[in-house]
Scaffold this active site. Structure first.
Site, PDB file in Angstrom:
ATOM      1  N   ALA A 244      41.155  34.584  47.959  1.00 53.32           N
ATOM      2  CA  ALA A 244      39.750  34.873  47.675  1.00 53.32           C
ATOM      3  C   ALA A 244      39.597  36.369  47.440  1.00 53.32           C
ATOM      4  O   ALA A 244      40.338  37.182  48.014  1.00 53.32           O
ATOM      5  CB  ALA A 244      38.854  34.427  48.834  1.00 53.32           C
ATOM      6  N   SER A 245      38.616  36.737  46.591  1.00 59.90           N
ATOM      7  CA  SER A 245      38.412  38.139  46.270  1.00 59.90           C
ATOM      8  C   SER A 245      36.931  38.420  46.107  1.00 59.90           C
ATOM      9  O   SER A 245      36.207  37.648  45.480  1.00 59.90           O
ATOM     10  CB  SER A 245      39.156  38.489  44.975  1.00 59.90           C
ATOM     11  OG  SER A 245      38.899  39.810  44.575  1.00 59.90           O
ATOM     12  N   ALA A 246      36.476  39.527  46.690  1.00 56.70           N
ATOM     13  CA  ALA A 246      35.073  39.950  46.563  1.00 56.70           C
ATOM     14  C   ALA A 246      35.038  41.456  46.364  1.00 56.70           C
ATOM     15  O   ALA A 246      36.074  42.111  46.254  1.00 56.70           O
ATOM     16  CB  ALA A 246      34.280  39.534  47.789  1.00 56.70           C
ATOM     17  N   SER A 247      33.840  42.014  46.322  1.00 54.10           N
ATOM     18  CA  SER A 247      33.695  43.431  45.991  1.00 54.10           C
ATOM     19  C   SER A 247      34.213  44.351  47.084  1.00 54.10           C
ATOM     20  O   SER A 247      34.677  45.459  46.813  1.00 54.10           O
ATOM     21  CB  SER A 247      32.229  43.748  45.703  1.00 54.10           C
ATOM     22  OG  SER A 247      31.437  43.429  46.829  1.00 54.10           O
ATOM     23  N   ILE A 248      34.142  43.914  48.341  1.00 54.08           N
ATOM     24  CA  ILE A 248      34.542  44.763  49.465  1.00 54.08           C
ATOM     25  C   ILE A 248      35.992  44.521  49.875  1.00 54.08           C
ATOM     26  O   ILE A 248      36.715  45.443  50.218  1.00 54.08           O
ATOM     27  CB  ILE A 248      33.612  44.531  50.672  1.00 54.08           C
ATOM     28  CG1 ILE A 248      32.171  44.906  50.321  1.00 54.08           C
ATOM     29  CG2 ILE A 248      34.079  45.298  51.892  1.00 54.08           C
ATOM     30  CD1 ILE A 248      31.961  46.377  50.046  1.00 54.08           C
ATOM     31  N   ALA A 249      36.433  43.276  49.836  1.00 55.51           N
ATOM     32  CA  ALA A 249      37.756  42.943  50.360  1.00 55.51           C
ATOM     33  C   ALA A 249      38.295  41.696  49.678  1.00 55.51           C
ATOM     34  O   ALA A 249      37.584  41.014  48.924  1.00 55.51           O
ATOM     35  CB  ALA A 249      37.668  42.722  51.874  1.00 55.51           C
TER      36      ALA A 249
ATOM     37  N   ASP B 225      24.709  35.678  57.514  1.00 51.46           N
ATOM     38  CA  ASP B 225      25.156  35.547  56.129  1.00 51.46           C
ATOM     39  C   ASP B 225      25.624  34.113  55.875  1.00 51.46           C
ATOM     40  O   ASP B 225      26.711  33.882  55.339  1.00 51.46           O
ATOM     41  CB  ASP B 225      26.295  36.546  55.855  1.00 51.46           C
ATOM     42  CG  ASP B 225      26.479  36.838  54.380  1.00 51.46           C
ATOM     43  OD1 ASP B 225      25.562  36.521  53.596  1.00 51.46           O
ATOM     44  OD2 ASP B 225      27.534  37.372  53.997  1.00 51.46           O
TER      45      ASP B 225
ATOM     46  N   VAL C   9      41.280  38.237  50.549  1.00 53.99           N
ATOM     47  CA  VAL C   9      41.906  37.497  51.652  1.00 53.99           C
ATOM     48  C   VAL C   9      43.245  36.930  51.195  1.00 53.99           C
ATOM     49  O   VAL C   9      43.361  36.378  50.097  1.00 53.99           O
ATOM     50  CB  VAL C   9      40.980  36.364  52.133  1.00 53.99           C
ATOM     51  CG1 VAL C   9      41.661  35.562  53.237  1.00 53.99           C
ATOM     52  CG2 VAL C   9      39.655  36.929  52.624  1.00 53.99           C
TER      53      VAL C   9
END
Length: 503
Positions: free
Chosen positions: A127-132, A283, A134
């Site tokens: 998984a990938s997002a703007s902050i980090a 969240d 996994v």
């Protein structure tokens, strides 16, 4: 000069998406408004509504502005409903950074080679997002884990964008007619805190650990275990969770998951977190929730949590109960008692305002009434009386709307009030009944045992201090009288001498 380049990019984006149309009428200096009106328009987006153009602009500006849009989408007190709804569509998805950079970051943060830390480490992120992002791994003790790593080079970019946001916020206050009311500098400061909280993965680890402790052995919620020996500010290692995404209703049905029970669990989990623990996962959107095969929720991503004081909880419980009993006078007095409205506010005026806003909601069956909307309406009414809504309650309202949306997606007939009312009534009895009195006495007993034996001495000291103060005050008063008398005696003596000299 990087900030200047970024400023130029933002300015071009505002022009490209015709965003000046959104705010030009609100600019206070007329000469500046006239100047902006004369600027050429980009006809490419003429057919798009203003909220859509704003969303597209934020997406083009990158992950930090996407995060800002997501935060603003939870603030209906600042944005019109159509803007808030459109910004809620912002997706926090960006391409992953290379796996070898993730490995280097882990080794630097934890001080060991990757395969001394993990028996297996999947170099490809899951998984990938703007902050980090996994990665999946396995410890030498055999446990499957999820390893979350902050993006490299992120902090300088964040600081640069935040500096520009602060600069823009100051000018919004100066140039916009309602700039001060919107409090843009406070919004940016809140966003700054939000971002920096997410940048500290040890904070997220602590949040997850506390939530897990609250729901130990729960038959409704699973919280993954945190492995603190493999955590730092930049790296988080938690138990790997297997489950079905909450949004995949078709698969949940195939697996035989009881959707009605799951919907009810969601409401009970929320009210347990809020009223029993005063600490809640803030969240809870579908991307952060899985469902285990045994009909329990699995919570993920603990970067954003909310906490409530006993005072906050009592205020919420009283307001919810009074609202659903249509006791608007009690809603009004609860606001006054909370100190959130001026002390000279007339309860009858506030009661009338609450009734005007909330009574139309009861045209619907209770099963269709939104708790989140109720809270939002109460906040809107409060603002008319110059109330500044506490940040933790805005966060709570956002979480409540998420929970409601999920619950009714699982069970359209979910009656949140029927599920929540017994919980609220029971909690209020615990807070104000004989059990609460006895519990408070037991809690305070150790302090009483320490204070009571020394109470006579302390009272005597207080009396002595009071007497000494009175004596000091009397002495000072006498000295001042004496000084005044001496002054006038001196004046009289000088006058007498002058009379004798010039006689």
């Amino acid at each position: 000069m990087k900030w200047l380049k970024r400023f130029v990019v933002i300015s071009k984006t505002i022009y490209h998406y015709n965003l000046s149309d959104i705010f030009v009428d609100r600019i206070h200096p007329l000469w500046l408004r006239a100047l902006l009106d004369r600027l050429p328009k980009n006809s490419s987006f003429d057919q798009e509504a203003a909220p859509v153009r704003l969303r597209l602009a934020l997406e083009s500006l990158g992950p930090i502005f996407v995060k800002l849009g997501q935060v603003l989408s939870t603030r209906p007190d600042l944005l019109p409903d159509d803007y808030a709804a459109e910004l809620a569509k912002l997706q926090d998805k960006v391409p992953p950074f290379p796996g070898h950079l993730a490995q280097e970051r882990i080794e630097r943060a934890l001080g060991k080679p990757i395969f001394e830390l993990y028996a297996e480490f999947d170099i490809e992120p899951v998984a990938s997002a703007s902050i980090a992002q996994v990665h999946k791994a396995r410890l030498y003790s055999g446990e499957q884990v999820a390893v979350k790593i902050l993006r490299p080079g992120l902090k300088p970019v964040i600081e640069q964008d935040l500096a520009l946001m602060r600069f823009g916020a100051k000018w919004i206050e100066r140039l916009f007619a309602d700039g001060k009311r919107l409090k843009p500098q406070e919004v940016v400061a809140e966003f700054d805190k939000y971002l920096h909280d997410e940048l500290d993965l040890m904070r997220e680890a602590a949040n997850a650990s506390q939530l897990r402790r609250h729901f130990a052995d729960s038959d409704m919620l699973i919280v993954p275990q945190v492995y603190f020996d493999y955590c730092s500010q930049d790296v988080l290692t938690i138990e790997w969770m297997e489950g079905t995404p909450i949004s995949d209703i078709a698969t949940l049905k195939v697996k035989g998951i009881d959707l009605k029970k799951l919907a009810r669990y969601g409401v009970e989990i929320f009210f347990t977190q809020v009223f029993k623990n005063g600490f809640f996962h803030a969240d809870m959107h579908p991307g952060n929730i899985l469902v285990a095969d045994d009909n329990r929720y699995i919570a993920l991503d603990f970067g954003i949590v909310g906490s409530l004081t006993e005072y906050d909880k009592r205020y919420l419980a009283i307001n919810f109960l009074a609202f659903f009993n249509r006791d608007y006078h009690r809603v009004a007095t609860a606001h006054i008692e909370s100190g959130w409205v001026p002390v000279d506010t007339r309860a009858e005026e506030l009661e009338a305002a609450v009734r005007a806003v909330c009574e139309p909601i009861f045209n619907k069956p209770l099963s269709q009434i939104s708790f989140g909307v109720v809270l939002m309406r109460l906040f809107e009414t409060s603002r008319r009386f110059n109330v500044e809504i506490q940040p933790q309650l805005v966060l709570l309202q956002k979480t409540l709307l998420n929970i409601e949306g999920l619950g009714r997606q699982l069970d359209p007939d979910l009656d949140l009030w029927a599920t929540a009312k017994p919980f609220l009534v029971s909690w209020m009895k615990e807070q104000v009944g004989p059990q609460a009195l006895w519990r408070n006495i037991k809690d305070e007993a150790p302090d009483w045992a320490q204070i009571l034996p020394s109470l006579p001495r302390k009272l005597n000291m207080l009396v002595d201090e009071t007497r000494q103060k009175e004596m000091r005050d009397a002495y000072v008063h006498l000295v001042k009288i004496q000084q005044r008398q001496s002054f006038w005696l001196a004046v009289m003596a000088i006058a007498l001498v002058l009379i004798l000299v010039f006689k």
